[in-house]
Design a protein around this motif. Sequence first.
Motif, PDB file in Angstrom:
ATOM      1  N   MET A 127      37.761 -52.267  -9.658  1.00 47.23           N
ATOM      2  CA  MET A 127      38.093 -51.814 -10.994  1.00 47.23           C
ATOM      3  C   MET A 127      39.690 -51.281 -11.098  1.00 47.23           C
ATOM      4  SD  MET A 127      35.023 -51.642 -12.451  1.00 47.23           S
ATOM      5  CE  MET A 127      34.857 -50.316 -13.726  1.00 47.23           C
ATOM      6  N   ALA A 128      40.375 -51.980 -11.820  1.00 44.76           N
ATOM      7  CA  ALA A 128      41.693 -51.591 -12.289  1.00 44.76           C
ATOM      8  C   ALA A 128      41.767 -50.291 -12.793  1.00 44.76           C
ATOM      9  CB  ALA A 128      42.329 -52.655 -13.022  1.00 44.76           C
ATOM     10  N   GLU A 129      42.764 -49.387 -12.663  1.00 48.24           N
ATOM     11  CA  GLU A 129      42.874 -48.128 -13.104  1.00 48.24           C
ATOM     12  C   GLU A 129      44.268 -47.850 -14.185  1.00 48.24           C
ATOM     13  OE1 GLU A 129      43.704 -43.651 -11.670  1.00 48.24           O
ATOM     14  OE2 GLU A 129      43.691 -45.166 -10.206  1.00 48.24           O
ATOM     15  N   ILE A 130      44.117 -47.381 -15.267  1.00 54.66           N
ATOM     16  CA  ILE A 130      44.943 -47.291 -16.054  1.00 54.66           C
ATOM     17  C   ILE A 130      45.869 -45.910 -15.644  1.00 54.66           C
ATOM     18  CG2 ILE A 130      45.890 -47.038 -18.533  1.00 54.66           C
ATOM     19  CD1 ILE A 130      44.381 -49.505 -17.797  1.00 54.66           C
ATOM     20  N   VAL A 131      47.256 -45.916 -15.239  1.00 59.35           N
ATOM     21  CA  VAL A 131      47.892 -44.770 -14.858  1.00 59.35           C
ATOM     22  C   VAL A 131      48.988 -44.221 -15.647  1.00 59.35           C
ATOM     23  CG1 VAL A 131      47.339 -45.414 -12.432  1.00 59.35           C
ATOM     24  CG2 VAL A 131      49.303 -46.294 -13.110  1.00 59.35           C
ATOM     25  N   ALA A 132      49.442 -45.079 -16.645  1.00 55.23           N
ATOM     26  CA  ALA A 132      50.588 -44.450 -17.588  1.00 55.23           C
ATOM     27  C   ALA A 132      50.399 -45.303 -18.777  1.00 55.23           C
ATOM     28  CB  ALA A 132      52.055 -44.705 -16.915  1.00 55.23           C
ATOM     29  N   ALA A 133      50.926 -44.605 -19.838  1.00 58.26           N
ATOM     30  CA  ALA A 133      51.194 -45.291 -21.319  1.00 58.26           C
ATOM     31  C   ALA A 133      52.378 -44.856 -21.888  1.00 58.26           C
ATOM     32  CB  ALA A 133      49.794 -44.878 -22.140  1.00 58.26           C
ATOM     33  N   MET A 134      53.239 -45.408 -22.332  1.00 55.84           N
ATOM     34  CA  MET A 134      54.435 -45.069 -22.949  1.00 55.84           C
ATOM     35  C   MET A 134      54.851 -46.181 -24.175  1.00 55.84           C
ATOM     36  SD  MET A 134      56.809 -45.300 -19.445  1.00 55.84           S
ATOM     37  CE  MET A 134      55.652 -43.962 -18.533  1.00 55.84           C
ATOM     38  N   ALA A 135      55.769 -45.734 -24.872  1.00 55.43           N
ATOM     39  CA  ALA A 135      56.300 -46.591 -25.923  1.00 55.43           C
ATOM     40  C   ALA A 135      57.664 -46.391 -26.299  1.00 55.43           C
ATOM     41  CB  ALA A 135      55.443 -46.419 -27.504  1.00 55.43           C
ATOM     42  N   MET A 136      58.261 -47.540 -26.448  1.00 49.75           N
ATOM     43  CA  MET A 136      59.941 -47.403 -26.891  1.00 49.75           C
ATOM     44  C   MET A 136      60.192 -48.406 -28.035  1.00 49.75           C
ATOM     45  SD  MET A 136      62.149 -48.655 -23.502  1.00 49.75           S
ATOM     46  CE  MET A 136      63.598 -48.811 -24.490  1.00 49.75           C
ATOM     47  N   THR A 137      61.457 -48.060 -28.425  1.00 48.38           N
ATOM     48  CA  THR A 137      61.861 -49.230 -29.406  1.00 48.38           C
ATOM     49  C   THR A 137      62.567 -50.502 -28.577  1.00 48.38           C
ATOM     50  OG1 THR A 137      62.473 -47.346 -31.061  1.00 48.38           O
ATOM     51  CG2 THR A 137      63.876 -49.553 -30.993  1.00 48.38           C
ATOM     52  N   HIS A 138      62.496 -51.599 -29.101  1.00 51.19           N
ATOM     53  CA  HIS A 138      63.157 -52.547 -28.241  1.00 51.19           C
ATOM     54  C   HIS A 138      64.606 -53.139 -29.007  1.00 51.19           C
ATOM     55  CE1 HIS A 138      59.939 -55.365 -30.349  1.00 51.19           C
ATOM     56  NE2 HIS A 138      61.272 -55.458 -31.005  1.00 51.19           N
ATOM     57  N   SER A 139      65.092 -52.420 -30.052  1.00 48.79           N
ATOM     58  CA  SER A 139      66.053 -53.260 -30.779  1.00 48.79           C
ATOM     59  C   SER A 139      67.239 -53.644 -29.982  1.00 48.79           C
ATOM     60  CB  SER A 139      66.624 -52.104 -31.734  1.00 48.79           C
ATOM     61  OG  SER A 139      67.316 -51.149 -31.253  1.00 48.79           O
ATOM     62  N   PRO A 140      67.445 -54.952 -30.337  1.00 39.99           N
ATOM     63  CA  PRO A 140      68.727 -55.750 -29.698  1.00 39.99           C
ATOM     64  C   PRO A 140      69.996 -54.825 -29.384  1.00 39.99           C
ATOM     65  CG  PRO A 140      68.352 -56.631 -31.691  1.00 39.99           C
ATOM     66  CD  PRO A 140      67.232 -55.827 -31.698  1.00 39.99           C
ATOM     67  N   GLY A 141      70.369 -53.728 -30.514  1.00 42.47           N
ATOM     68  CA  GLY A 141      71.265 -53.145 -30.242  1.00 42.47           C
ATOM     69  C   GLY A 141      71.338 -52.213 -29.010  1.00 42.47           C
ATOM     70  N   LEU A 142      70.080 -51.749 -28.447  1.00 47.19           N
ATOM     71  CA  LEU A 142      69.999 -51.095 -27.291  1.00 47.19           C
ATOM     72  C   LEU A 142      70.771 -51.607 -26.053  1.00 47.19           C
ATOM     73  CD1 LEU A 142      66.407 -49.211 -27.559  1.00 47.19           C
ATOM     74  CD2 LEU A 142      68.705 -48.168 -27.495  1.00 47.19           C
ATOM     75  N   THR A 143      70.852 -52.940 -26.091  1.00 42.73           N
ATOM     76  CA  THR A 143      71.912 -53.604 -24.892  1.00 42.73           C
ATOM     77  C   THR A 143      72.873 -54.461 -25.568  1.00 42.73           C
ATOM     78  OG1 THR A 143      70.341 -55.633 -24.887  1.00 42.73           O
ATOM     79  CG2 THR A 143      69.781 -53.834 -23.474  1.00 42.73           C
ATOM     80  N   GLY A 144      72.766 -55.131 -26.682  1.00 44.85           N
ATOM     81  CA  GLY A 144      73.717 -55.990 -27.173  1.00 44.85           C
ATOM     82  C   GLY A 144      74.902 -55.276 -27.849  1.00 44.85           C
ATOM     83  N   TRP A 145      74.763 -54.231 -28.600  1.00 44.77           N
ATOM     84  CA  TRP A 145      75.805 -53.681 -28.885  1.00 44.77           C
ATOM     85  C   TRP A 145      75.545 -52.026 -28.982  1.00 44.77           C
ATOM     86  CZ3 TRP A 145      72.804 -56.756 -31.771  1.00 44.77           C
ATOM     87  CH2 TRP A 145      72.077 -56.319 -32.749  1.00 44.77           C
ATOM     88  N   PHE A 146      75.301 -51.586 -27.562  1.00 48.04           N
ATOM     89  CA  PHE A 146      74.934 -50.206 -27.272  1.00 48.04           C
ATOM     90  C   PHE A 146      75.963 -49.053 -27.794  1.00 48.04           C
ATOM     91  CE2 PHE A 146      74.345 -46.301 -24.470  1.00 48.04           C
ATOM     92  CZ  PHE A 146      73.125 -46.233 -24.786  1.00 48.04           C
ATOM     93  N   THR A 147      77.259 -49.234 -27.442  1.00 51.24           N
ATOM     94  CA  THR A 147      78.174 -48.362 -27.973  1.00 51.24           C
ATOM     95  C   THR A 147      78.811 -48.099 -29.133  1.00 51.24           C
ATOM     96  OG1 THR A 147      79.934 -50.312 -27.253  1.00 51.24           O
ATOM     97  CG2 THR A 147      79.351 -48.775 -25.563  1.00 51.24           C
ATOM     98  N   ARG A 148      78.032 -49.206 -30.177  1.00 54.97           N
ATOM     99  CA  ARG A 148      78.338 -49.002 -31.717  1.00 54.97           C
ATOM    100  C   ARG A 148      77.841 -47.758 -32.226  1.00 54.97           C
ATOM    101  NH1 ARG A 148      79.691 -53.999 -34.198  1.00 54.97           N
ATOM    102  NH2 ARG A 148      80.812 -55.232 -32.777  1.00 54.97           N
TER     103      ARG A 148
END
Lengths: 280, 114
Positions: free
Chosen positions: A1-22
């Motif tokens: 039986m597998a065990e669920i050990v963590a659950a989280m969520a985050m935005t994936h907007s391309p700005g977070l890598t593509g134009w982070f410093t804007r």
Amino acid sequence: MAEIVAAMAMTHSPGLTGWFTRASQDYQQQALQATAEMRRRLVAARPDVVVMFSNDHLLNWPINNVPEYTVGIADEHVGPADWFDEWLAMEQYRVPGHSAIARWLVNEGARRGLALAYLREMQYDDGISVPTHYLNPDAQFKLVPVTMNCTVPPIPTPERAYHVGTLMRELLRAYPGNERVAVVATGGLSHEPGGPRYFWVDEEFDRWFLDLLKRGDHAALLRECTLERLEEAGSGGTAELLAWVLVLAFTRGPADVLAYMPAVAWRSGTGMVVWNEMAR
Amino acid sequence: MGNVERCDKTLPSNEMIYRVRRDPALRARFLTDLEGLARDFGLSRAEYEAVRDKDPRRMMDLGIHQYYVPQILRLFFGAAHNSNASAALECYQRAFPEETAKAMALQARLERGR
């Protein structure tokens, strides 16, 4: 039986890598601190595999045939897709898959009445690539990507996403292995990619939605956060939060909201959330 | 329901963009022979002209899925380091002046306030 050990969520907007410093220095710092905290908690949970729930941005499937959910069943996942690498300003990454769990989801899901499409070679846009960059940069956790449709009508409802989350939780826990599994939702918050309000962020909606997660009352969230409300806050984009609603079904109680930024510069309400307690 | 409900799932443009952005050869042809490409995919004259004119409002009025509109602008302007930000913004300012002005005012207010 597998065990669920963590659950989280985050935005994936391309700005977070593509134009982070804007975005402002303040937002950059908040995003870096919150994603570092997510990663710290993920590492502490010692998962063998991360099941990532995101959405396909009309990349893997043509508009004439868009499945509700799709599982990537490869032994190794390679991204970002050609055409997205420059946009995301990311080098190629490789993450090992967990094809046994991925194929279990598809086949056992079918036996339990849940239709999941699959791809042996899935292409990766911002939905999987941006969270992978922040949460699994050394590819130490195996990845099972699950994408959904939230932008081609008919868009599934939050009730449906929560129901599928419940089924997914049961499927993963019934897996005949002892893997430790983390679940991560990616997408949101408010934004309207390509629509008339392309450059708009609905801060009021975002704070209201995050407050519902902080309260931890699932029935209240499903009652109040209708598909119509998601669409009002940004058509075809805010409904990416259906992935968060799906992951909600793996959890109990209040979520910790690590950060929220109404980041117009990244073209999306931007947030990071971790749940402390898993559903039994 | 929201703006995505306006898309015409059977519109040839939506099939064309799906194929073009996955294929470097078609991406090159998009820039050198858009008219021929549009003909091969069965686009109407109005679809072709809306894409050629980089007009988000007309594209969406015809039923092009909203997500593909900035993708089309990226095909024209390029994607490296968000190099299309100002060019895409200009197209949206022309097509949706009110919505875009509201968004820019919000950004200015948020950046002043922090």
